[in-house]
Scaffold this active site. Sequence first.
Site, short mmCIF file in Angstrom:
data_model
loop_
_atom_site.label_atom_id
_atom_site.label_comp_id
_atom_site.label_asym_id
_atom_site.label_seq_id
_atom_site.Cartn_x
_atom_site.Cartn_y
_atom_site.Cartn_z
N GLU A 191 0.84 -1.21 0.00
CA GLU A 191 0.00 0.00 0.00
C GLU A 191 0.87 1.26 0.00
OE1 GLU A 191 -0.07 -2.68 1.87
OE2 GLU A 191 -1.96 -2.93 2.93
N CYS A 244 -0.36 0.09 7.57
CA CYS A 244 -0.86 0.55 6.28
C CYS A 244 -2.26 1.13 6.42
CB CYS A 244 -0.90 -0.61 5.28
SG CYS A 244 0.74 -1.19 4.85
N ALA A 263 9.64 -40.13 -6.27
CA ALA A 263 9.64 -40.66 -7.63
C ALA A 263 9.40 -42.15 -7.52
CB ALA A 263 10.99 -40.39 -8.30
N ARG A 275 21.85 -27.44 -6.45
CA ARG A 275 23.01 -27.49 -7.34
C ARG A 275 22.65 -27.31 -8.81
NH1 ARG A 275 23.53 -31.91 -4.20
NH2 ARG A 275 23.04 -33.37 -5.87
C1 AOF Z 1 0.18 -5.19 4.41
N1 AOF Z 1 0.79 -4.97 3.23
O1 AOF Z 1 2.35 -5.44 1.72
C2 AOF Z 1 2.25 -6.80 3.63
C3 AOF Z 1 1.57 -7.04 4.85
O2 AOF Z 1 7.07 -6.59 10.05
P1 AOF Z 1 6.19 -5.91 9.04
O3 AOF Z 1 5.80 -4.51 9.45
O4 AOF Z 1 6.75 -5.94 7.64
O5 AOF Z 1 4.79 -6.70 9.02
C4 AOF Z 1 4.71 -8.00 8.51
C5 AOF Z 1 3.26 -8.46 8.58
O6 AOF Z 1 2.42 -7.53 7.88
C6 AOF Z 1 3.04 -9.80 7.89
O7 AOF Z 1 3.20 -10.87 8.78
C7 AOF Z 1 1.60 -9.68 7.43
O8 AOF Z 1 0.70 -9.91 8.49
C8 AOF Z 1 1.51 -8.20 7.03
N2 AOF Z 1 1.96 -8.07 5.65
N3 AOF Z 1 0.54 -6.25 5.18
O9 AOF Z 1 -0.70 -4.42 4.81
C9 AOF Z 1 1.81 -5.71 2.81
N4 AOF Z 1 3.32 -7.56 3.23
ZN ZN Z 2 1.09 -3.08 5.93
#
Ligand code: AOF
Ligand code: ZN
Length: 346
Positions: free
Chosen positions: A52, A88, A158, A211
């Site tokens: 975001e 966010c 496999a 590898r």
């Molecule tokens: C969002 N937008 O693009 C992502 C989210 O340690 P931080 O602050 O980076 O938070 C990681 C957590 O935030 C992750 O475990 C998940 O719950 C959320 N990820 N949230 O709004 C994002 N990557």
């Molecule tokens: Zn976020």
Amino acid sequence: MNSYMRRALDLATLGRGHVSPNPMVGCVIVHNPSQRILGEGWHQRYGEAHAERNALLAVRPDDERLLPESTAYVTLEPCSHYGKQPPCADLLIDKRIGRVVCCNDDPNPLVGGQGFQKLRDAGITVETGLLNGEGRSLNARFFTFMEKKRPYIILKWAETNDGYIAGANGQPIQISGPLSQRLVHRWRAEEDAIMVGTTTARTDNPRLNVRLVPGEFSNPTRLVIDKHLMLSPDLNLFDDSQPTLRYNYVRSDTSGQTTLVRLDPDQPFLSQLLADLYQRRIQSVLVEGGTTLLNSLLDAGLWDEMRVFRSPMMLDNIQGVKAPTVRGRLISRQTIDADELSIYQP
Ligand code: AOF
Ligand code: ZN
């Protein structure tokens, strides 16, 4: 609407391999009256800005006034907590976005609905569940890890055309072809860990590293079951060339990159092992055998995906080791040279 979310899902995948253990997330901001895309972004690197924020940063300053009549298509619920990044949800509120549409709720207990709540409390329209299935499969590892409190488990083997996984007394034989082997090395690079049981460690003496694929890949953590610490220290697995966890009933100890992890002999082995992996934030495991380990995971229902190579080879040997019985729902089937690769899910 769907097409903007598909675009956001596509953007999210650009973070693949760089954001784990975070989920891949994409965001597209669309001005509703004109249907013009004002900004796009994705979560690019673990610890850095979320989708975001990147999408809002891409909005031109003179377009910011359009945000109240715009929709943010985000593949995951905007976060509400202070982690490595600020929330966010707060940023979207500050920027006065009009509407937020998501694929999935964030299963992270630090967020879990509170992102949506914050937005709604600020008067923002929120919808979730758009392309829900696509969003979940994009981040299957993250969702399994958060919801089941264990890594996403992929079983791989496999088998010969007559259903054997190894020769007499477990003697290793090369069953799948060279192209299939290369594919397995790519899979190794995609998961956090690779696991084998005691017999496979002894008879195959695998390295479990990456590898056969070009490019730079980090080696996954190796996991081996060695309940009574009977495996020889000379095995490739114990060469200390990459992180290795040796699960046992005897003792805990660390030397270099190799760690002995003692589990309680009075508790179920596999659930303790998976709980330990959860603590270590290992989100996915590729299980490369042998039959005993594969069958115990299957019997316990502890698996999320099964990848089976069937080669045209015939063993004609009733003394061989029988491959596990395939179960679940066939998701895809393809041929790789002379082999047939089938993928199943529970
Ligand atoms: C969002 N937008 O693009 C992502 C989210 O340690 P931080 O602050 O980076 O938070 C990681 C957590 O935030 C992750 O475990 C998940 O719950 C959320 N990820 N949230 O709004 C994002 N990557
Ligand atoms: Zn976020």
